[in-house]
Structures are given as C-alpha cells and as structure tokens.
Design a protein around this motif. Structure first.
Motif, PDB file in Angstrom:
ATOM      1  N   ASP A   1      -1.468   7.665 -10.582  1.00 47.43           N
ATOM      2  CA  ASP A   1      -2.687   7.138  -9.965  1.00 47.43           C
ATOM      3  C   ASP A   1      -3.748   8.247  -9.967  1.00 47.43           C
TER       4      ASP A   1
ATOM      5  N   LYS B   1      -6.429   9.145  -7.236  1.00 47.78           N
ATOM      6  CA  LYS B   1      -6.821   8.629  -5.919  1.00 47.78           C
ATOM      7  C   LYS B   1      -8.237   8.989  -5.500  1.00 47.78           C
TER       8      LYS B   1
ATOM      9  N   GLY C   1      -8.309   3.862  -2.618  1.00 48.53           N
ATOM     10  CA  GLY C   1      -7.048   3.142  -2.870  1.00 48.53           C
ATOM     11  C   GLY C   1      -6.494   3.458  -4.255  1.00 48.53           C
TER      12      GLY C   1
ATOM     13  N   TYR D   1       8.345   1.536  -3.623  1.00 50.00           N
ATOM     14  CA  TYR D   1       7.444   2.444  -4.361  1.00 50.00           C
ATOM     15  C   TYR D   1       7.718   3.860  -3.873  1.00 50.00           C
TER      16      TYR D   1
ATOM     17  N   ASP E   1      -1.105  -0.483  -6.046  1.00 52.36           N
ATOM     18  CA  ASP E   1      -2.353  -1.022  -6.591  1.00 52.36           C
ATOM     19  C   ASP E   1      -3.286   0.162  -6.818  1.00 52.36           C
TER      20      ASP E   1
ATOM     21  N   GLU F   1      -1.226   0.731  -9.654  1.00 52.40           N
ATOM     22  CA  GLU F   1      -0.088   1.034 -10.521  1.00 52.40           C
ATOM     23  C   GLU F   1       0.456  -0.217 -11.224  1.00 52.40           C
TER      24      GLU F   1
HETATM   25  N1  GLY Z   1      -2.140   3.272  -5.452  1.00 51.04           N
HETATM   26  C1  GLY Z   1      -1.502   3.685  -4.275  1.00 51.04           C
HETATM   27  C2  GLY Z   1      -0.928   2.604  -3.477  1.00 51.04           C
HETATM   28  O1  GLY Z   1      -0.791   1.476  -3.890  1.00 51.04           O
HETATM   29  O2  GLY Z   1      -0.580   2.876  -2.332  1.00 51.04           O
END
Ligand code: GLY
Ligand code: AMP
Length: 426
Positions: A213, A215, A227, A270, A291, A293
């Motif tokens: 990700d 961030k 996010g 996750y 999200d 990912e």
């Molecule tokens: N992309 C980080 C989460 O979904 O927490």
C-alpha cells in the motif's frame, strides 16, 4: 447463488467484479454500493453499519450468501446476526473481529503467543503515558488509539512535544471518542511494509498474493496518512524466505492463538507486516479485505471466489487449491482535492469508462454516485484505476495512461505508486 455484498467502496467493487466472474453467481446485490457498483449489482440504501437493516434486506432478497466487507459492521457483530438467521456469511464473527477492533487485544495476543511485533505499553490516563514517553525518550514514537478510528488512529510523533499532544488529544480530548480512551504506545519500526491478505477457516490459512500500500497522501511518502493512495502486487519484498518466516512465526501462530482463545477466525485476515532488520514483525491485523489492496489482489485470483467463500464458511478450506495468475497488478487512487481532510462532493467526472479507455485497465469506483447519466464524485477516494501486466512497469504504465484520460476538478493522485517496488527489483 444470490449474493449480497455489504459495503460501498473500491474494495467492494473489486469483490463484486470477482463474484460476477463465477458460474455460480446468479444475481448480485450490494448495500449501499456506489455509482460504479450499481452497473453490476442492484444497490440499496441500507447503511453498512445497520445490522437490523442488513438482516432484513438479506431476508427480503432471500439471498444465499452475504459478504460483509468493512471493519465496523464486522466489529459490531453483523456476521453473528446473519448467522443466527441461518445465512451463509463471509466474514469473522464479533468475537474474532476484535483482532482489528481493539489494538490492546491484538498486542496482548501477540505478546501471549510470542508473535513478533513492536514493543509496547498500554495507557488509559495521560499522566502515566507522558511519564512513560519521558522515561523511554525515544523518537519517533508511535501512538495508537485502541479502537477503530477510520484509519486515522495512528500518530508517529517525531519528538516529545508531538507525542504529548497526541496522547492528550486522544485520551483527554477523546479525539476518536471511546476508541481513543485507551492508547498503545509502541516502538517505531523501520523497513519495507508488506500487506498479506489471507483466507482462513480457522484451521488452515492460505495467504493471497502479497501487496504494498502507499498510505501517505503525497509523493515520496509525504503528507498525511490516508486510507491508501495506491497499491501494487505482488510485493517484491515478500520473498520466498520472508513468506516461509511469516507462515511459521506469524500466520499459523495467529490462527492457532485465536482458536485457543475461543475466537476462531473465519474470513479474510489481513496481516500488515514490516520486514525489519530483525525479522518480520506485525504492524497491525485487520479483520477484512484491505482497501485498496483488494483491488490489486483479486484481479490476480484464478480460483472461483464463491467456492472459496463457501469453503471458508464450511471449514473446508483445506479441500480447495487456490491458484493465482503469474502477472502484476497496480492500482492508482484518484482522490478529491483536500482528502484526507475536507473536500467537496458532487463534482462531475469526465472520461469515465470502466475500461479506462486503455487495454487491460479496469476502473474500480470508491466514492462515486451515478445520477442523470453522469458520474459525480461522492467521497475522498474516488476511483482506483487498476491494470494488470506481465511486469509491474507494464501494469503501472497502463494505470497511469488511464488516469490521464479521467478528470474532475482538483483531482489528486500520487505519481510514484510502485516506485519503491520497482527499485527493489533492480
Ligand atoms: N489499506 C489499508 C487498509 O485497508 O487498512
Ligand atoms: P496502522 O493503522 O496500524 O496500519 O498504522 C498506519 C501506518 O503507520 C502503518 O501502515 C505504518 O506505516 C505506520 N506504523 C504503524 N505502526 C508503526 C510502527 N510501530 N513503526 C513504524 N511505523 C508504524
């Protein structure tokens, strides 16, 4: 099967598109959904956190399966309510979702079962927290709200002043309400981050393709935490050796620990990991698909997702052979100018086409609305422009070519998604 997906962001759009590929899918529903999802699933206006409303909707539609995607309904116990009515559901129950719902719980779980994570202490009054910060005198220091905080509950304080301010606003100022009445103060770790989503039925755990990700809001990992501004998969820092270490020291021990605690986890677990010089450590657990990912992981899945969800529910995941495409995937998030702080909604978007007007691209909608034949912005993260390719560079080239064809006022995106991963390959 008739399947209802709960949620309404880019992650849910990616889940819907994968479910739509299944021969077993007869009809897709989503609540609340969004502008893009509404072209593939019938959408409703029941909020994702409305447990009674979702149970009533599932009954009215007589669905065969419900997928609960976001963190808050899972932590609130939506799966328990659906299971009690006899629905086949995908997602952990309330007892298991606490692994994301309380950082105090997850840190204590890791300590008890010897799962590697950052050193930490827990505080519910600011005086002791400040005394601890002063005695450690080590910066950056990481301060985390115990409960859910829309992904904003983590502060990396660069010095004592910032750390004290964070502690005071979380505990005394109730910045995140009850979620921040208790905080975790932990050691700052360094190293590349890896996200690993996994399917688990509580007995076996099957990691999906790894991802990374991005961030922070701005290029070069500058600006505020968001996010997630974009993702790539697979993550080159997740080597075979790292994968083996994770399975032995983190994935299996976590599944076993949850079972031993009487909190068997079924769903998508996750693992937010950091590959530190002293080995892989857990940064956080989420009780759901990430999200954004999911937007780069599910397009690479070759196995029928309905079969997987059903196997997880029935505790039969060991019977399924889950296969992945040997390709790379990239997702560039287009956000509203101002995100993650305040931003306008309702801006008209141009150049909208699910295929991004570029071969091999799909545009997942995160925060959009479809009205009078037009797509309007309706959230902070608006679109996830996603492409697959034989190489990461090829995927990124396609994502960015499509991003340039889409426009709305003050659209913001990072121009360096995937650069760290590309440099790892050199
Ligand atoms: N992309 C980080 C989460 O979904 O927490
Ligand atoms: P979380 O919400 O727990 O994922 O934290 C958000 C982000 O803060 C993570 O993705 C990391 O980049 C960063 N972070 C969290 N905990 C630590 C830590 N102990 N050391 C360094 N960075 C961290």
């Amino acid at each position: 099967m008739k399947i209802l997906v709960v949620g309404g962001g880019g992650r849910e759009h990616a889940i819907i598109m994968k479910l739509a590929e299944s021969k077993r899918t007869e009809k897709l529903y989503c609540t609340p959904g969004n502008g893009g999802i509404s072209r593939y699933a019938e959408c409703f206006d029941v909020a994702a956190t409305d447990i009674d409303g979702v149970v009533a909707l599932a009954k009215k539609l007589a669905v065969d399966m419900v997928v609960v995607a976001p963190d808050d309904p899972l932590v609130l116990g939506m799966v328990d309510a659906l299971n009690a009515e006899g629905f086949m559901t995908f997602g952990p129950d309330k007892a298991a979702a606490i692994i994301e719902g309380s950082k105090v719980f997850s840190k204590d779980l890791m300590k008890k079962y010897g799962i590697p994570t950052a050193k930490y202490e827990i505080f519910s009054d600011s005086e002791s927290a400040i005394a601890y910060l002063k005695s450690e005198n080590s910066y950056p220091a990481v301060i985390k709200a115990d409960g859910l905080a829309l992904g904003k509950g983590v502060i990396i304080a660069q010095n004592e002043e910032e750390a004290i301010a964070a502690v005071k606003s979380m505990i005394d100022g109730k910045q995140f309400g009850e979620s921040s009445s208790t905080v975790v103060i932990e050691e700052f770790l360094t190293g590349p981050e890896v996200s690993v989503l996994s399917f688990t039925d509580g007995n076996v755990v099957v990691p999906m393709i790894s991802s990374m990700d991005h961030k922070r809001a701005l290029d070069g990992d500058k600006g505020l935490n968001t996010g997630g501004m974009g993702t790539i998969a697979p993550n080159p820092f997740y080597t075979e050796a790292v994968a083996k270490e994770c399975m032995e020291n983190i994935f299996l021990p976590t599944i076993k620990a949850m079972k031993a605690e009487g909190r068997t986890f079924k769903g998508c677990l996750y693992f937010g990991l950091m590959v530190t010089p002293k080995g892989v450590k857990v940064i956080e657990y989420n009780c759901r698909f990430g999200d954004p990912e999911t937007q780069v992981v599910l397009p690479l899945l070759d196995t029928d997702l309905v079969d997987i969800f059903e196997a997880v529910y029935n505790g039969k995941l060991a019977d399924i052979d889950i296969k992945w495409k040997n390709e790379c995937c990239s997702c560039v998030v287009m956000a509203s100018g101002g995100y993650p702080q305040s931003y306008p909604k309702g801006l008209e978007m141009q150049g909208m086409d699910d295929n991004g007007q570029v071969d091999g691209v799909f545009v997942y909608h995160a925060g959009t609305k479809y009205a009078d034949g037009k797509f309007l912005t309706n959230g902070g993260r608006v679109l996830g422009v996603t492409a697959t390719g034989e190489t990461l560079q090829a995927a990124l080239d396609k994502s960015y070519a499509a991003v340039k064809k889409i426009s709305f006022e003050n659209a913001h995106y990072r121009t360096d998604i995937g650069q760290r991963a590309l440099s790892a390959n050199k």
